[in-house]
Design a protein around this motif. Structure first.
Motif, PDB file in Angstrom:
ATOM      1  N   GLU A 129       0.833  -1.210   0.000  1.00  0.00           N
ATOM      2  CA  GLU A 129       0.000   0.000   0.000  1.00  0.00           C
ATOM      3  C   GLU A 129       0.861   1.251   0.000  1.00  0.00           C
ATOM      4  OE1 GLU A 129      -3.511   0.615   2.467  1.00  0.00           O
ATOM      5  OE2 GLU A 129      -3.433  -1.513   2.900  1.00  0.00           O
ATOM      6  N   GLN A 130       1.865   1.263   0.863  1.00  0.00           N
ATOM      7  CA  GLN A 130       2.734   2.429   0.948  1.00  0.00           C
ATOM      8  C   GLN A 130       3.540   2.585  -0.335  1.00  0.00           C
ATOM      9  OE1 GLN A 130       4.978   2.499   4.561  1.00  0.00           O
ATOM     10  NE2 GLN A 130       5.918   4.488   4.150  1.00  0.00           N
ATOM     11  N   ALA A 133       1.320   4.105  -2.969  1.00  0.00           N
ATOM     12  CA  ALA A 133       1.069   5.518  -2.672  1.00  0.00           C
ATOM     13  C   ALA A 133       2.278   6.375  -3.049  1.00  0.00           C
ATOM     14  CB  ALA A 133       0.729   5.691  -1.193  1.00  0.00           C
ATOM     15  N   GLU A 134       3.470   5.936  -2.643  1.00  0.00           N
ATOM     16  CA  GLU A 134       4.663   6.720  -2.945  1.00  0.00           C
ATOM     17  C   GLU A 134       4.972   6.689  -4.438  1.00  0.00           C
ATOM     18  OE1 GLU A 134       8.051   6.665  -0.559  1.00  0.00           O
ATOM     19  OE2 GLU A 134       6.966   6.482   1.346  1.00  0.00           O
ATOM     20  N   ASN A 136       2.806   6.390  -6.927  1.00  0.00           N
ATOM     21  CA  ASN A 136       1.858   7.261  -7.631  1.00  0.00           C
ATOM     22  C   ASN A 136       2.183   8.740  -7.406  1.00  0.00           C
ATOM     23  OD1 ASN A 136       0.373   5.215  -8.831  1.00  0.00           O
ATOM     24  ND2 ASN A 136      -1.011   5.007  -7.085  1.00  0.00           N
ATOM     25  N   GLU A 137       2.685   9.052  -6.221  1.00  0.00           N
ATOM     26  CA  GLU A 137       3.092  10.439  -5.961  1.00  0.00           C
ATOM     27  C   GLU A 137       4.277  10.831  -6.845  1.00  0.00           C
ATOM     28  OE1 GLU A 137       4.898  12.984  -2.217  1.00  0.00           O
ATOM     29  OE2 GLU A 137       3.532  11.328  -1.792  1.00  0.00           O
ATOM     30  N   CYS A 636      -7.398  -1.752  -2.102  1.00  0.00           N
ATOM     31  CA  CYS A 636      -7.061  -1.173  -0.806  1.00  0.00           C
ATOM     32  C   CYS A 636      -6.864  -2.292   0.214  1.00  0.00           C
ATOM     33  CB  CYS A 636      -8.151  -0.216  -0.354  1.00  0.00           C
ATOM     34  SG  CYS A 636      -9.779  -0.997  -0.207  1.00  0.00           S
TER      35      CYS A 636
END
Length: 666
Positions: A129-130, A133-134, A136-137, A636
């Motif tokens: 998950e992390q 997220a990173e 995609n950022e 998710c």
């Protein structure tokens, strides 16, 4: 004998190059850093690993002493990347030191590089998950700058290792589209080669070959010799996997010619030539295999790894060419040291080829003893999944070689019987048959040992991986044909079972007590499962149960039975103490939604197990089905999916929270 240069290794190696060896970005000064990166790349291309690590270690010390924070950070990041696979904790420390220095001397290019390496760390720790997220950022940042190179680097970092991390495979197509739009670039060559490996794994060999040859032609046009050799490595692995020996044969000589034009020997060349030699031996072409082994010896320049493999292959080629004494002498000399047992199966095969059957049989026996000892040591060390899969592949090759040797022994005896007098022939045949029976028994023992956990007697992961596709296919067919047949669909249910506070047992009572608890827990669980179910020692104190033809609505009842199996009576330890032991259980079915994989179901079961532990342990939690309108497995976390009302989940009544426990003490 082949050097360990698998497609996955080649992919990881090339990705490291792609991320760190490209020219620095325009935002950072390009003088000193660019020159340093050129030195690093030259060492990667032409030096040894020891030389590269020494250069980096020395550079870190020199730059830190000189107060050059930016250059010291670059060296720390590269050194951390190089040590990531062999010393993870130290690699992480080095990367964080580099990040701290970048706080003193900000550099956008190096900060971007650090974040890419951190992304790899998160994936390696399965913090998906992390990582997403990173990633995609980072993608958003690169796209906002309209920097296609940085965008492609992030996509490559996200999709690296898609064979292991199925959740990330969706990034491959985005990376491919970007790579196709920018041909003739080293970074996009790598991306397209990765895509070709994906096509090959899906059985689309013609498309994969065409893509690899297109990349190679672009490299020829650009005059990039190093990249041409890397493409020949990819083609060699591709043709070997398809046993296309006629296409594989000219690759080695072509790589040698390219190295001659470069005027230097790339580090990759001796490894490639060793693998070419091994492939040609497999193809039954000992003469060109000998040529490749000799060329590898020259290219290796005394480097221990490739030199040993090249000599070993040279001995095999000589033996296959009828020069038995010379070839076997080389093989015996090379099959020494602590890893001797790993080479004995190949040595036994060569003895059998030379009709030295007693020596072949003795070598096989010694090999089996070494294998059993290694498995025991591996069990105690706790193999990771990747290591277990690599060991399973090696053992499968060993079993096939043993079966070939058995046939060779019997065939040789029959030929001898036809040529010798009747009495002598009968003795030979009888001896060969006896050896054949013993070899068959050894093979059977080897096969069972390879898929059995020594402590609990349960099957292990590699057993499940060898059978799971057939179970999945049956479940898919049943669900697909349900409307036509009217039969209830076949479900697979995955239960992950973890013994609570197992670390405390080892710490308080010793590892023999922990082993006794594991063995007894396995016995109790076995008493609950059917013959058609698969009960697996998943690793450490964790078990996996896969059931067939069990309605998913019965999953909670089975989870409760598993929990009660440990609570029904105390466990007796070797010192006759009695100990209460409990477990936590997570479960999920397959299929679950459109496009879902069995790995996704196991991952959900793992998250459900975590939920059960978070609720106080000694309980269970599981997913039954998706809740409309959801049709796909949620990307998710399970906790978020439950909060968003995407899944139908069940859990046992919460046990009293264990204040003495911790998240680390499972």
């Amino acid at each position: 004998m082949a050097l360990s240069l698998t497609p996955c290794h080649a992919v990881a190696w090339l990705l490291a190059w792609a991320l760190l060896a490209l020219p620095c970005r325009a935002q950072a000064p390009a003088d000193e850093l660019a020159a340093w990166e050129a030195q690093v790349q030259a060492l990667k291309d032409y030096g040894t690993r020891a030389q590269l690590l020494d250069f980096l270690e020395t550079g870190v010390k020199r730059q830190e002493a000189a107060g050059q924070a930016r250059m010291a950070a670059a060296a720390l990041l590269e050194l951390g990347k190089q040590l990531r696979d062999e010393d993870g904790p130290r690699a992480e420390q080095l990367l964080e030191r580099g990040a701290a220095l970048l706080g003193q001397a900000p550099d956008p290019a190096l900060q971007f590089r650090y974040r890419l390496l951190r992304l790899g760390q998160l994936k390696a720790r399965h913090q998906f998950e992390q990582a997403v997220a990173e990633g995609n950022e980072l993608l958003a940042t690169a796209r906002a700058r309209r920097d296609w190179r940085d965008e492609l680097k992030v996509l490559l970092a996200l999709e690296e290792g898609w064979e292991q991390f199925h959740a990330f495979s969706r990034y491959i197509e985005d990376a491919m589209r970007l790579a196709v739009a920018h041909p003739g670039d080293r970074l996009t060559w790598w991306a397209r080669s990765e895509w070709a490996d994906r096509l090959r794994s899906e059985g689309r060999r013609a498309e994969a070959e065409r893509l690899l040859l297109e990349v190679l032609q672009e490299q020829v046009t650009a005059g990039d010799g190093i990249e041409q050799i890397r493409s020949l490595v990819n083609l060699g692995m591709f043709y070997r996997s398809g046993r296309e020996w006629d296409k594989l044969l000219p690759l080695g000589p072509r790589a040698i010619r390219i190295a001659d034009q470069l005027g230097r020997t790339p580090t990759l060349l001796p490894h490639f030539l060793c693998n070419q030699s091994d492939a040609l031996l497999l193809a039954g072409m000992p003469a060109p295999a000998l040529e490749m082994a000799d060329a590898a010896l020259v290219a290796a320049r005394g480097a221990p790894g490739p030199t040993h493999v090249a000599r070993f292959n040279r001995g095999k080629a000589l033996n296959r060419l009828g020069r038995h004494g010379e070839g076997l002498a080389i093989l015996e000399a090379e099959a020494q040291g602590p890893e001797r047992w790993e080479m004995l199966n190949e040595l036994a095969e060569e003895y059998a080829f030379a009709h030295r059957h007693e020596q072949a049989y003795a070598a096989l026996q010694e090999h089996l003893q070494g294998l059993l000892k290694s498995q025991e040591e591996s069990h105690r060390a706790g193999l990771s999944l990747d290591q277990a899969l690599a060991e399973a592949d090696r053992e499968r090759s060993q079993r096939q070689a043993s079966e070939r040797r058995t046939q060779q022994v019997i065939t040789a005896a029959v030929i001898a019987a036809a040529l010798a007098c009747a009495g002598t022939a009968w003795l030979l045949v009888r001896a060969a048959r006896r050896h054949g029976r013993e070899l068959a028994a050894l093979n059977a023992q080897l096969r069972e040992t390879a898929v059995t956990d020594a402590l609990t007697g349960l099957h292990n992961r590699r057993h499940l991986l060898s059978r799971i596709e057939a179970h999945v296919a049956a479940a898919d067919r049943a669900h697909r044909d349900q409307a036509r047949t009217g039969m209830p669909p076949v479900d697979l249910l995955f239960f992950l079972i973890d013994l609570d506070h197992f670390k405390r047992i080892n710490d308080s009572h010793g590892h023999p007590a922990g082993d006794a608890v594991l063995a007894e827990a396995a016995t109790r669980f076995k008493g609950l499962v059917r013959r058609e179910d698969e009960l697996i020692r998943w690793g450490g104190e964790e078990f996996l149960l896969m059931t067939r033809d069990t309605p998913r609505d019965h999953a909670a009842a089975l989870a409760e039975r598993l929990r009660q199996a440990l609570l029904q009576r105390p466990f007796q330890l070797p010192d006759r103490q009695e100990l209460a032991v409990s477990c936590s259980v997570g479960f999920a079915p397959y299929p679950l939604g459109s496009g879902g994989s069995w790995q996704a179901s196991v991952e959900l079961a793992d998250q459900a197990l975590y939920q059960a532990k978070a609720r106080g342990r000694n309980g269970w939690c599981g997913v039954l089905r998706l809740k409309p309108p959801a049709t796909e497995v949620p990307s998710c976390s399970l906790e978020q999916a439950i909060a968003q009302d995407c899944v139908v989940a069940l859990h046992s009544p919460s046990a009293k929270p264990d204040d003495e426990g911790s998240d680390q003490d499972s």
